[in-house]
Write a protein that holds these residues in place. Structure first.
Motif, PDB file in Angstrom:
ATOM      1  N   THR A  90       0.837  -1.207   0.000  1.00 20.36           N
ATOM      2  CA  THR A  90       0.000   0.000   0.000  1.00 20.36           C
ATOM      3  C   THR A  90       0.869   1.253   0.000  1.00 20.36           C
ATOM      4  OG1 THR A  90      -0.201  -0.051   2.422  1.00 20.36           O
ATOM      5  CG2 THR A  90      -1.927  -1.131   1.149  1.00 20.36           C
ATOM      6  N   GLU A  91       1.986   1.209   0.705  1.00 21.30           N
ATOM      7  CA  GLU A  91       2.904   2.349   0.696  1.00 21.30           C
ATOM      8  C   GLU A  91       3.496   2.555  -0.697  1.00 21.30           C
ATOM      9  OE1 GLU A  91       5.803   1.640   3.725  1.00 21.30           O
ATOM     10  OE2 GLU A  91       4.330   1.691   5.365  1.00 21.30           O
ATOM     11  N   ASP A  92       3.857   1.464  -1.343  1.00 15.71           N
ATOM     12  CA  ASP A  92       4.422   1.557  -2.695  1.00 15.71           C
ATOM     13  C   ASP A  92       3.406   2.132  -3.681  1.00 15.71           C
ATOM     14  OD1 ASP A  92       6.737   0.461  -1.688  1.00 15.71           O
ATOM     15  OD2 ASP A  92       6.330  -1.565  -2.449  1.00 15.71           O
ATOM     16  N   LEU A  93       2.155   1.690  -3.585  1.00 18.25           N
ATOM     17  CA  LEU A  93       1.120   2.205  -4.486  1.00 18.25           C
ATOM     18  C   LEU A  93       0.827   3.680  -4.221  1.00 18.25           C
ATOM     19  CD1 LEU A  93      -1.319  -0.845  -4.495  1.00 18.25           C
ATOM     20  CD2 LEU A  93      -0.018   0.015  -6.456  1.00 18.25           C
ATOM     21  N   ALA A  94       0.769   4.056  -2.958  1.00 17.95           N
ATOM     22  CA  ALA A  94       0.496   5.453  -2.617  1.00 17.95           C
ATOM     23  C   ALA A  94       1.611   6.362  -3.102  1.00 17.95           C
ATOM     24  CB  ALA A  94       0.304   5.599  -1.115  1.00 17.95           C
ATOM     25  N   THR A  95       2.852   5.897  -3.039  1.00 13.26           N
ATOM     26  CA  THR A  95       3.988   6.697  -3.508  1.00 13.26           C
ATOM     27  C   THR A  95       3.997   6.796  -5.023  1.00 13.26           C
ATOM     28  OG1 THR A  95       5.314   6.050  -1.588  1.00 13.26           O
ATOM     29  CG2 THR A  95       6.503   6.847  -3.523  1.00 13.26           C
ATOM     30  N   ALA A  96       3.725   5.678  -5.689  1.00 11.91           N
ATOM     31  CA  ALA A  96       3.791   5.642  -7.152  1.00 11.91           C
ATOM     32  C   ALA A  96       2.619   6.347  -7.808  1.00 11.91           C
ATOM     33  CB  ALA A  96       3.849   4.191  -7.626  1.00 11.91           C
ATOM     34  N   CYS A  97       1.478   6.359  -7.128  1.00 15.18           N
ATOM     35  CA  CYS A  97       0.249   6.887  -7.726  1.00 15.18           C
ATOM     36  C   CYS A  97      -0.441   7.799  -6.707  1.00 15.18           C
ATOM     37  CB  CYS A  97      -0.642   5.720  -8.134  1.00 15.18           C
ATOM     38  SG  CYS A  97      -1.959   6.123  -9.294  1.00 15.18           S
ATOM     39  N   PRO A  98       0.094   9.003  -6.479  1.00 20.63           N
ATOM     40  CA  PRO A  98      -0.469   9.898  -5.460  1.00 20.63           C
ATOM     41  C   PRO A  98      -1.954  10.163  -5.711  1.00 20.63           C
ATOM     42  CG  PRO A  98       1.646  10.725  -6.229  1.00 20.63           C
ATOM     43  CD  PRO A  98       1.275   9.594  -7.142  1.00 20.63           C
ATOM     44  N   GLY A  99      -2.722  10.123  -4.637  1.00 21.31           N
ATOM     45  CA  GLY A  99      -4.147  10.377  -4.745  1.00 21.31           C
ATOM     46  C   GLY A  99      -4.981   9.147  -4.990  1.00 21.31           C
ATOM     47  N   GLY A 130      -9.634 -10.401  -5.123  1.00 18.69           N
ATOM     48  CA  GLY A 130      -9.435  -9.077  -4.535  1.00 18.69           C
ATOM     49  C   GLY A 130     -10.158  -7.982  -5.277  1.00 18.69           C
ATOM     50  N   GLY A 131     -11.158  -8.349  -6.066  1.00 15.38           N
ATOM     51  CA  GLY A 131     -11.785  -7.390  -6.957  1.00 15.38           C
ATOM     52  C   GLY A 131     -12.856  -6.503  -6.349  1.00 15.38           C
ATOM     53  N   LEU A 158      -3.825  -7.252  -3.857  1.00 18.13           N
ATOM     54  CA  LEU A 158      -3.854  -5.838  -3.471  1.00 18.13           C
ATOM     55  C   LEU A 158      -3.942  -4.946  -4.700  1.00 18.13           C
ATOM     56  CD1 LEU A 158      -3.528  -3.514  -1.401  1.00 18.13           C
ATOM     57  CD2 LEU A 158      -1.038  -3.766  -1.716  1.00 18.13           C
ATOM     58  N   HIS A 159      -3.172  -5.236  -5.722  1.00 23.14           N
ATOM     59  CA  HIS A 159      -3.211  -4.417  -6.940  1.00 23.14           C
ATOM     60  C   HIS A 159      -4.613  -4.414  -7.527  1.00 23.14           C
ATOM     61  CE1 HIS A 159      -2.106  -2.902 -10.972  1.00 23.14           C
ATOM     62  NE2 HIS A 159      -1.005  -2.455 -10.399  1.00 23.14           N
ATOM     63  N   HIS A 160      -5.248  -5.583  -7.581  1.00 28.42           N
ATOM     64  CA  HIS A 160      -6.638  -5.643  -8.041  1.00 28.42           C
ATOM     65  C   HIS A 160      -7.531  -4.769  -7.164  1.00 28.42           C
ATOM     66  CE1 HIS A 160      -5.721  -8.660 -10.894  1.00 28.42           C
ATOM     67  NE2 HIS A 160      -5.891  -9.742 -10.146  1.00 28.42           N
ATOM     68  N   ASN A 161      -7.359  -4.871  -5.860  1.00 28.46           N
ATOM     69  CA  ASN A 161      -8.263  -4.192  -4.944  1.00 28.46           C
ATOM     70  C   ASN A 161      -8.199  -2.690  -5.112  1.00 28.46           C
ATOM     71  OD1 ASN A 161      -9.315  -3.427  -1.940  1.00 28.46           O
ATOM     72  ND2 ASN A 161      -9.985  -5.466  -2.583  1.00 28.46           N
ATOM     73  N   VAL A 162      -7.003  -2.171  -5.258  1.00 28.58           N
ATOM     74  CA  VAL A 162      -6.851  -0.730  -5.449  1.00 28.58           C
ATOM     75  C   VAL A 162      -7.341  -0.321  -6.837  1.00 28.58           C
ATOM     76  CG1 VAL A 162      -5.161   1.149  -5.570  1.00 28.58           C
ATOM     77  CG2 VAL A 162      -4.994  -0.577  -3.759  1.00 28.58           C
ATOM     78  N   CYS A 278       0.681   2.270 -12.777  1.00 29.94           N
ATOM     79  CA  CYS A 278      -0.412   2.002 -13.721  1.00 29.94           C
ATOM     80  C   CYS A 278      -1.604   1.332 -13.058  1.00 29.94           C
ATOM     81  CB  CYS A 278       0.099   1.114 -14.858  1.00 29.94           C
ATOM     82  SG  CYS A 278       1.387   1.880 -15.840  1.00 29.94           S
ATOM     83  N   VAL A 279      -1.696   1.417 -11.733  1.00 28.80           N
ATOM     84  CA  VAL A 279      -2.750   0.685 -11.040  1.00 28.80           C
ATOM     85  C   VAL A 279      -4.145   1.106 -11.495  1.00 28.80           C
ATOM     86  CG1 VAL A 279      -2.814   2.242  -9.044  1.00 28.80           C
ATOM     87  CG2 VAL A 279      -3.505  -0.161  -8.772  1.00 28.80           C
ATOM     88  N   THR A 280      -4.331   2.351 -11.920  1.00 30.98           N
ATOM     89  CA  THR A 280      -5.648   2.783 -12.403  1.00 30.98           C
ATOM     90  C   THR A 280      -5.624   3.173 -13.889  1.00 30.98           C
ATOM     91  OG1 THR A 280      -5.251   5.055 -11.646  1.00 30.98           O
ATOM     92  CG2 THR A 280      -6.378   3.562 -10.113  1.00 30.98           C
ATOM     93  N   THR A 281      -4.600   2.771 -14.612  1.00 29.88           N
ATOM     94  CA  THR A 281      -4.531   3.082 -16.042  1.00 29.88           C
ATOM     95  C   THR A 281      -5.535   2.219 -16.798  1.00 29.88           C
ATOM     96  OG1 THR A 281      -2.181   3.617 -15.858  1.00 29.88           O
ATOM     97  CG2 THR A 281      -3.034   3.180 -18.068  1.00 29.88           C
ATOM     98  N   PRO A 282      -6.392   2.809 -17.620  1.00 24.91           N
ATOM     99  CA  PRO A 282      -7.389   2.018 -18.357  1.00 24.91           C
ATOM    100  C   PRO A 282      -6.752   0.976 -19.263  1.00 24.91           C
ATOM    101  CG  PRO A 282      -7.935   4.355 -18.416  1.00 24.91           C
ATOM    102  CD  PRO A 282      -6.558   4.261 -17.844  1.00 24.91           C
ATOM    103  N   ALA A 283      -7.391  -0.157 -19.384  1.00 29.08           N
ATOM    104  CA  ALA A 283      -6.875  -1.224 -20.233  1.00 29.08           C
ATOM    105  C   ALA A 283      -6.747  -0.762 -21.680  1.00 29.08           C
ATOM    106  CB  ALA A 283      -7.785  -2.442 -20.143  1.00 29.08           C
ATOM    107  N   ALA A 284      -7.700   0.025 -22.146  1.00 30.77           N
ATOM    108  CA  ALA A 284      -7.652   0.459 -23.544  1.00 30.77           C
ATOM    109  C   ALA A 284      -6.370   1.212 -23.843  1.00 30.77           C
ATOM    110  CB  ALA A 284      -8.863   1.332 -23.855  1.00 30.77           C
ATOM    111  N   GLU A 285      -5.945   2.054 -22.908  1.00 27.32           N
ATOM    112  CA  GLU A 285      -4.698   2.800 -23.102  1.00 27.32           C
ATOM    113  C   GLU A 285      -3.505   1.860 -23.180  1.00 27.32           C
ATOM    114  OE1 GLU A 285      -1.886   5.785 -20.478  1.00 27.32           O
ATOM    115  OE2 GLU A 285      -4.072   6.046 -20.342  1.00 27.32           O
TER     116      GLU A 285
END
Length: 301
Positions: A90-99, A130-131, A158-162, A278-285
């Motif tokens: 969770t710390e890694d995701l928060a740092t990599a993807c602020p907000g 984790g979806g 976790l990646h799925h959950n976020v 890229c945790v919230t990057t759309p698949a299409a992109e």
């Protein structure tokens, strides 16, 4: 945010000490903290049935085998290891993807059914979900390989959950595409691999499947399929499709994970980004960039 690793060891001991007629209620008690995962079902499901649907062990499972397996999890410090991995993740995701939205997490780790050959042989003693934002359920059989991968398994979910938490990707069961599911599995494996190298990759996918260009091309043919009823075949493969009553499409177990990892890796290499970013990057992109890098188009076949 807080991470609640449920004391499922105590709950599983209670189930193993229950008579067959008491067993369903013991299973319901174990799963009760996860009931919010099924908010979309009016009045909720029978959580004892949910246990079985997640490959959880039943009342007829060989008791000594189950006690030995539970002991292996306890000796491996499974709960603490997974909690530490989730905290760092969770710390890694928060740092990599602020907000990004990182929800409070309730996590359930249970033992699977050793008499279920699909669970044991086809998917290597692992089933994770984790979806649904805020909940992670992981079913394992404690082989050496599974025990070695506990942290990576937790990070994958976790990646799925976020990804599917508020502000992230919206998973609509009627309109979601195979492409979204495939990309999500690939990103989740690569996120786990950032911290754990080769152990990050889902172990029920063979090296041959990962390397196969034929598998990749076949999965790409299904990227625009919508509706979850057909996802098992394209993502998990034909054996799971048959288990869940859908039509096989000519793919080995874990094909979607293998293709997803190749697609996601091509995107990361082209953009210089990480799976955490890229945790919230759309698949299409991701597909629009990755497929040309792989010499493919959405209509290849």
């Amino acid at each position: 945010m807080t991470i609640t690793m449920l004391d499922s060891a105590a709950g599983m001991h209670a189930m193993l000490d229950s008579s067959p007629d008491q067993w369903p209620e013991a299973a319901r008690r174990l799963w009760e903290p996860m009931a919010g995962m099924y908010f979309f079902i009016p009045d909720g499901p029978d959580m004892a049935a949910v246990h079985g649907q997640n490959f959880g062990f039943g009342p007829s499972a060989p008791r000594q085998d189950m006690l030995d397996a539970l002991h292996r999890l306890e000796q491996a410090d499974a709960w603490n290891r997974m909690e530490r991995a989730l905290t760092q993740g969770t710390e890694d995701l928060a740092t990599a993807c602020p907000g990004v939205t990182i929800p409070d997490l309730t996590v359930l780790l249970i033992l699977g059914d050793p008499t279920n050959r699909h669970f044991m042989d086809e998917i290597g003693g692992l089933s994770g979900f984790g979806g649904i934002s805020g909940y992670i359920a992981i079913t394992v059989w404690p082989t050496d390989e599974v025990l070695d991968r506990l942290e990576a398994i937790a990070l994958h979910e976790l990646h799925h959950n976020v990804r599917y938490s508020p502000g992230g990707i919206v998973w609509n069961p009627q309109t979601v595409t195979v492409g979204e599911h495939v990309v999500a599995e690939g990103l989740a494996d690569l996120f786990a691999a950032q911290s754990h190298g080769r152990r990050g990759y889902t172990h029920f996918v063979t090296d041959q499947t990962r390397r196969s260009d034929d598998v990749l091309r076949r999965v790409v043919e299904g990227l625009d399929v919508t509706g979850m009823q057909d996802f098992a075949a394209w993502v998990l493969g034909d054996a799971s499709a048959r288990l869940f009553g859908s039509t096989p499409v000519g793919l080995p177990t874990g094909a979607g994970y293998a293709a997803g990892a190749r697609i996601a890796q091509a995107y990361l290499e082209a953009t210089g980004r990480t799976a955490a970013e890229c945790v919230t990057t759309p698949a299409a992109e991701i597909l629009d960039v990755a497929l040309p890098q792989l010499g493919l188009t959405r209509h290849d076949g």
